[in-house]
Design an enzyme around this catalytic site. Structure first.
Site, PDB file in Angstrom:
ATOM      1  N   ASP A 255       0.828  -1.202   0.000  1.00 58.14           N
ATOM      2  CA  ASP A 255       0.000   0.000   0.000  1.00 58.14           C
ATOM      3  C   ASP A 255       0.873   1.267   0.000  1.00 58.14           C
ATOM      4  O   ASP A 255       1.632   1.502   0.939  1.00 58.14           O
ATOM      5  CB  ASP A 255      -0.880  -0.064   1.268  1.00 58.14           C
ATOM      6  CG  ASP A 255      -1.997   0.938   1.265  1.00 58.14           C
ATOM      7  OD1 ASP A 255      -2.056   1.764   0.339  1.00 58.14           O
ATOM      8  OD2 ASP A 255      -2.811   0.904   2.210  1.00 58.14           O
TER       9      ASP A 255
ATOM     10  N   GLY B 261      -5.228   3.330  -7.846  1.00 60.54           N
ATOM     11  CA  GLY B 261      -5.496   3.483  -9.278  1.00 60.54           C
ATOM     12  C   GLY B 261      -4.647   4.532  -9.964  1.00 60.54           C
ATOM     13  O   GLY B 261      -4.817   4.788 -11.155  1.00 60.54           O
ATOM     14  N   TRP B 262      -3.707   5.132  -9.223  1.00 60.77           N
ATOM     15  CA  TRP B 262      -2.906   6.226  -9.793  1.00 60.77           C
ATOM     16  C   TRP B 262      -2.166   5.777 -11.053  1.00 60.77           C
ATOM     17  O   TRP B 262      -1.705   4.642 -11.147  1.00 60.77           O
ATOM     18  CB  TRP B 262      -1.901   6.740  -8.773  1.00 60.77           C
ATOM     19  CG  TRP B 262      -2.537   7.411  -7.594  1.00 60.77           C
ATOM     20  CD1 TRP B 262      -3.831   7.852  -7.500  1.00 60.77           C
ATOM     21  CD2 TRP B 262      -1.919   7.697  -6.335  1.00 60.77           C
ATOM     22  NE1 TRP B 262      -4.056   8.402  -6.259  1.00 60.77           N
ATOM     23  CE2 TRP B 262      -2.898   8.316  -5.519  1.00 60.77           C
ATOM     24  CE3 TRP B 262      -0.650   7.493  -5.812  1.00 60.77           C
ATOM     25  CZ2 TRP B 262      -2.640   8.733  -4.222  1.00 60.77           C
ATOM     26  CZ3 TRP B 262      -0.386   7.914  -4.510  1.00 60.77           C
ATOM     27  CH2 TRP B 262      -1.369   8.531  -3.734  1.00 60.77           C
TER      28      TRP B 262
ATOM     29  N   ASP C 250     -10.581   4.137  -1.012  1.00 59.36           N
ATOM     30  CA  ASP C 250     -11.195   3.170  -0.103  1.00 59.36           C
ATOM     31  C   ASP C 250     -12.720   3.140  -0.215  1.00 59.36           C
ATOM     32  O   ASP C 250     -13.370   4.179  -0.237  1.00 59.36           O
ATOM     33  CB  ASP C 250     -10.811   3.499   1.345  1.00 59.36           C
ATOM     34  CG  ASP C 250      -9.342   3.227   1.605  1.00 59.36           C
ATOM     35  OD1 ASP C 250      -8.604   2.954   0.637  1.00 59.36           O
ATOM     36  OD2 ASP C 250      -8.942   3.302   2.779  1.00 59.36           O
TER      37      ASP C 250
HETATM   38  C1  GLA Z   1      -5.335   2.355   2.929  1.00 61.14           C
HETATM   39  C2  GLA Z   1      -5.862   1.218   2.077  1.00 61.14           C
HETATM   40  C3  GLA Z   1      -6.861   0.408   2.882  1.00 61.14           C
HETATM   41  C4  GLA Z   1      -6.202  -0.117   4.140  1.00 61.14           C
HETATM   42  C5  GLA Z   1      -5.601   1.035   4.939  1.00 61.14           C
HETATM   43  C6  GLA Z   1      -4.754   0.529   6.092  1.00 61.14           C
HETATM   44  O1  GLA Z   1      -6.323   3.261   3.221  1.00 61.14           O
HETATM   45  O2  GLA Z   1      -6.450   1.703   0.911  1.00 61.14           O
HETATM   46  O3  GLA Z   1      -7.387  -0.649   2.116  1.00 61.14           O
HETATM   47  O4  GLA Z   1      -5.214  -1.039   3.781  1.00 61.14           O
HETATM   48  O5  GLA Z   1      -4.793   1.857   4.138  1.00 61.14           O
HETATM   49  O6  GLA Z   1      -4.226   1.566   6.842  1.00 61.14           O
END
Ligand code: GLA
Length: 739
Positions: free
Chosen positions: A491, A534-535, A555
């Site tokens: 992430d 998606g960047w 999210d």
């Molecule tokens: C980002 C991701 C989420 C999750 C959180 C965890 O927001 O997009 O899916 O993994 O971080 O902190």
């Protein structure tokens, strides 16, 4: 910190500004850093900079600043504010949104704080709206005098500060803090009946007394099926419970409206919910083999696949044609070992019990590719947020093994919140005290025939403020390998801090290439799940960095707006789905969700949930359950165990559906299937029932003679020139057409 808040849903109430409200928009002073003295009313903040609460601190002289910052202001809270209010019970402080965490001091006393989500501290990322209530008799409030309000903020990365629109102080209204709690599960009884108990709850001292009106309507005809009004009384700590049962329901959702009206104040609160209906047929006691038709693994790496099968236990498993190096446990259906020679191996599975036996042709593909069909699993985030721990993961794994793995579900993925505060002296990543034995946990998951996933960030910190893999990629990949990890969600989060501003395509790819190389050095099949929202149109290059999936959006939240907004916007990415590489429009929001220690039933209606699962399956998305697996209600389970729906997601052709029709009332999405058939979703995007028709001469249907209702698993008899379906508000008719 992030673009979208997942915590927003905890604060669904919106508080309208009243003439009485005191605006807190102006007069703020700001300083970066941290000092306990800054909470004090006597501290002299004259030299602090003035700050505008419309914008983050980055835009006001502190570019790229992460860490602590303090905001201070002075406000007279007139006694009349309290006197003129009806309830006089509590004061509400609205602080728009905080990025990420805060502690609020009034005249030196800590009156509210955020960031203690899951028992952690202010350094955990909890970006989102803030609205606090403080008892009106709290001695920290100086009624009729000037008060000093000081807010300590911690930002984990990206934008920081307090910013937004609604900054005010107001008295809480009678119906603020009153909830009609409908989170209990419906019970399913004879006569197609449903029963349930709901609760009227308040945090106010006030004695509520009045009437609860209960009404059931059919949204198709607007007919009222049932109506009743009961006396109701409740106060803090003493909720009012209302239990009901409704019978003779058809296979569709009804609308229940609860309205409580308080006699003294004349104010009322209304809550609406819909009723569940189950379409998935109950699995037969006879053996049946479910799941995908193919599984890919790399040569020489540990292999693990459990044959997903339903039927009355005990089941006996057999496999013929297994490549050298693999063995099957006849009692559990778990195939393990390691295959050296590359190739596509056709195998035949047989599963038998007292009632019969069933065979299925399957391909084990040993080569360079893994994740040939989208991952089916669970991820901790949408349920537990940063409060995930070892026991929650074990409960989920056990529930998956007992109830879901028979249908092909296989991954148990820990999201953010598992990492220790510091690495070991030699730089190794460690788990925190919530995960005392990561290797032991992984062994447990593997023992159930399931696979284990973990989470990290290419940046120094994860989105939740935990340690990321920045400059430790090889070491972390090695640790994951040692633990036996099978899936990594990677992430972006704070990586923005260590890359160039406004990263171009090579810069966007770089961290994913670095980890790709690190994962390549260890001898495990680790599904690589890219998460960077998606960047840079990641769907165009995610496969080049070996991504088995890539997030295409920010999210998700458990609302129609969020789910439909994401799902129906996947048209651009969809053509890039292919075996081994899939678009990920984010995790599922069905069941009990919450992003933190306390959970609630998803706010999607039942029809919206059918849409969610149908659409994600048509899109060939990874299906990652985001709910409390220890509490899978009957409806949610039915939603996740429909083998014909899952077969659409898992189809070996690996295509994503394309948007075939889009108008203001409905959308039609079409997915080509390996057997030459098509899966078609007819989605009603309005909030009224409507009939959606497709002409049988339309190119999409031409030549197809059989129409199957996928959810109900039965053929539809259709006469006439068009295929027509009556579709519920925000609902779907999912069909499969065959020649
Ligand atoms: C980002 C991701 C989420 C999750 C959180 C965890 O927001 O997009 O899916 O993994 O971080 O902190």
């Amino acid at each position: 910190m992030k673009k979208l808040s997942v915590l927003m849903l905890l604060f669904v109430a919106s508080f309208k500004a009243d003439a009485q409200d005191i605006s807190l928009k102006k007069g703020w002073k700001f300083a970066v850093g941290d000092s306990a003295q800054w909470a004090s009313p006597t501290y002299n903040d004259q030299h602090w900079q003035a700050i505008d609460l419309s914008y983050n601190w980055e835009r006001q002289g502190h570019p790229n600043y992460d860490g602590f910052g303090w905001y201070r202001t002075r406000v007279v809270i007139p006694a009349s504010l309290r006197e003129k209010s009806f309830l006089k019970d509590s004061l509400r402080l609205n602080l728009a949104s905080v990025d990420d965490n805060d502690e609020v001091y009034l005249n030196g006393t800590l009156i509210a704080k955020y960031g203690n989500n899951g028992g952690s501290n202010i350094k955990d990322g909890n970006y989102g709206p803030r609205s606090y209530t403080i008892a009106a008799n709290n001695p920290a409030i100086l009624w009729g005098k000037e008060n000093v309000l000081a807010v300590r903020v911690f930002d984990t990365g990206g934008d920081g500060g307090i910013y937004g629109i609604n900054f005010s102080l107001a008295m809480a209204d009678v119906m603020d803090n009153v909830t009609v709690n409908t989170d209990a599960d419906f019970e399913y009884g004879d006569n197609n009946s449903l029963s349930k108990s709901v609760k009227l709850i308040t945090k106010n001292q006030y004695q509520y007394q009045g009437k609860l009106a209960f009404k059931v309507t059919d949204p198709e005809t607007d007919a009222v099926l049932y109506e009743k009004t009961n006396p109701a009384a409740f106060t803090i700590g003493k909720p009012f419970t209302y239990s009901f049962s409704i019978a003779r329901l058809a296979k569709k959702s009804y609308t229940i409206t609860y309205t409580f009206t308080d006699e003294k104040s004349g104010k009322s609160v209304t809550h609406i919910e819909t009723t569940p209906y189950i379409l998935t047929p109950y699995p037969s006691a006879k053996p049946k083999i479910n799941g995908a038709e193919v599984f890919g693994a790399r040569s020489g790496n540990p292999f693990l696949y459990m044959i997903p099968a339903t039927g009355k236990k005990p089941l006996v498993y057999k496999a013929t044609g297994l490549p050298e190096g693999l063995k099957l446990d006849a009692a559990t259906g778990i195939i393990s070992g390691s295959v050296a020679a590359k190739g596509d191996y056709p195998v035949t599975f047989t599963v038998s019990n007292k009632l019969g036996s069933k065979t299925k042709k399957f391909t084990i593909s040993i080569g360079d590719k893994i994740g040939l069909t989208p991952a089916l699993g669970w991820n901790s985030w949408n349920a537990w947020g940063l409060s995930v721990d070892d026991s929650k993961v074990r409960i989920s794994a056990k529930a998956m093994a007992d109830k879901l793995s028979q249908h092909g579900w296989a991954y148990i993925n820990i999201d953010d919140g598992w990492e220790a505060e510091n690495r070991s002296a030699d730089g190794k990543i460690l788990a925190n005290s919530k995960f005392p034995d990561m290797k032991g946990l992984t062994d447990y998951v593997h023992g159930l025939g399931l696979r284990m996933g973990i989470y990290s960030s290419p940046g120094p910190r994860t989105c939740g403020g935990f340690l990321g893999s920045w400059q430790h990629e090889d070491q972390d990949a090695q640790t994951y390998g040692d633990w036996g990890i099978d899936y990594l969600k990677y992430d972006w989060c704070s990586y923005s801090e260590v890359t160039i501003p406004k990263p171009d395509l090579p810069a966007l790819k770089k961290p994913y290439e670095v980890m790709q190389a690190s994962l390549g050095k260890i001898h495990r099949d680790i599904m690589y799940s890219l998460c960077q929202y998606g960047w840079g149109d990641v769907w165009e290059w995610g496969a080049n960095v070996d991504g088995n999936s890539w997030r295409t959006t920010g999210d998700i939240q458990d609302t129609w707006q969020s789910m439909a907004g994401i799902g129906f916007d996947q048209g651009k990415a969809a053509p890039h789905a292919q075996p081994g590489h899939f678009n990920d429009p984010d995790m599922l929001v069905v069941g009990k969700v919450g992003w933190g220690p306390s959970l609630h039933t998803t706010r999607l209606t039942y029809d919206e949930q059918y849409t969610h699962i149908s659409l994600w399956s048509l899109l060939a998305s990874p299906l990652l359950i985001g709910c409390d697996m220890g509490h899978l209600d009957k409806f949610t389970l039915s939603l996740l165990t429909n083998d014909e729906v899952l077969a659409i997601d898992q189809d070996a052709l690996g295509k994503g559906a394309s948007q075939y029709v889009k108008n203001e009332n409905y959308q039609v999405w079409v997915k080509e299937l390996k057997d030459g058939g098509k899966a078609i979703g007819l989605f009603n995007t309005t909030d009224k029932y409507q009939t959606i028709s497709l002409d049988k001469a339309d190119p999409v249907l031409k030549g197809y003679t059989k129409f199957r209702d996928v959810w109900q698993q039965q053929y539809i008899i259709t006469t006439g020139k068009a295929f027509s379906a009556k579709v519920a508000p925000h609902g779907v008719m999912l069909i499969r057409v065959e020649k």
